[in-house]
Enzyme design. Structure first.
Site, PDB file in Angstrom:
ATOM      1  N   GLU A   1       0.832  -1.202   0.000  1.00  0.00           N
ATOM      2  CA  GLU A   1       0.000   0.000   0.000  1.00  0.00           C
ATOM      3  C   GLU A   1       0.866   1.252   0.000  1.00  0.00           C
ATOM      4  OE1 GLU A   1      -2.675  -0.169   3.330  1.00  0.00           O
ATOM      5  OE2 GLU A   1      -3.591  -2.040   2.633  1.00  0.00           O
TER       6      GLU A   1
ATOM      7  N   SER B   1      -7.658   1.226   6.885  1.00  0.00           N
ATOM      8  CA  SER B   1      -7.631   0.116   5.937  1.00  0.00           C
ATOM      9  C   SER B   1      -7.011  -1.091   6.616  1.00  0.00           C
ATOM     10  CB  SER B   1      -6.849   0.475   4.676  1.00  0.00           C
ATOM     11  OG  SER B   1      -5.489   0.586   4.946  1.00  0.00           O
TER      12      SER B   1
ATOM     13  N   GLU C   1      -8.534  -0.765  -3.702  1.00  0.00           N
ATOM     14  CA  GLU C   1      -8.304  -1.867  -2.768  1.00  0.00           C
ATOM     15  C   GLU C   1      -7.014  -2.533  -3.207  1.00  0.00           C
ATOM     16  OE1 GLU C   1      -8.985  -3.982   0.538  1.00  0.00           O
ATOM     17  OE2 GLU C   1     -10.289  -2.361  -0.151  1.00  0.00           O
TER      18      GLU C   1
END
Length: 145
Positions: free
Chosen positions: A13, A33, A57
């Protein structure tokens, strides 16, 4: 999920955030998240380029096994995107293969209600460089020198 897998997911991420930021996107990684939030619908990353919003996502997979996503997780991504006017995407990182971005209308639902992302779906996705070129319209500039 074990700590090592969780850590690799967070690293993926953060890598995606850095790459998009370096290409001119405004990007945030959602602090919740990965948390076990039941009511809120948070994507892993929100990226914005000149008013265009992408709810992303992020998935990381070391091997070539298919990736499975719970239907409720996908529904939360869709709901957030609807409220924000965002384009929902799934970004998949595989070592030595880079990133693929997949529109949610390209994923497959299994007969158990889970979402499956296999090699066929990944092959239909776009690379991170292609995505950035499309969004920022830099693709043609490379050839117009």
């Amino acid at each position: 999920m074990d700590n090592a897998r969780r850590r690799r997911g967070f690293e993926a991420e953060r890598e995606l955030v850095r790459k998009l930021w370096s290409k001119g996107f405004a990007v945030i990684r959602a602090p919740a998240s990965g948390a076990r939030t039941r009511l809120a619908a948070y994507p892993d990353i929100v990226a914005i380029f000149k008013g265009r919003i992408y709810a992303i996502e992020v998935k990381y997979r070391r091997d070539n096994a298919p990736i499975y996503i719970d239907r409720t997780q996908l529904e939360k991504l869709i709901e957030f995107s609807r409220r924000a006017g965002a384009t929902p995407l799934i970004a998949v990182k595989r070592p030595h293969k880079g990133w693929k971005l997949i529109p949610i209308d390209q994923v497959k639902e299994t007969n158990t209600g889970r979402i499956r992302i296999d090699d066929e779906v990944l092959n239909n996705g776009v690379s991170l460089d292609e995505f950035i070129a499309i969004v920022t319209n830099t693709g043609l500039r490379k050839f117009m020198k």
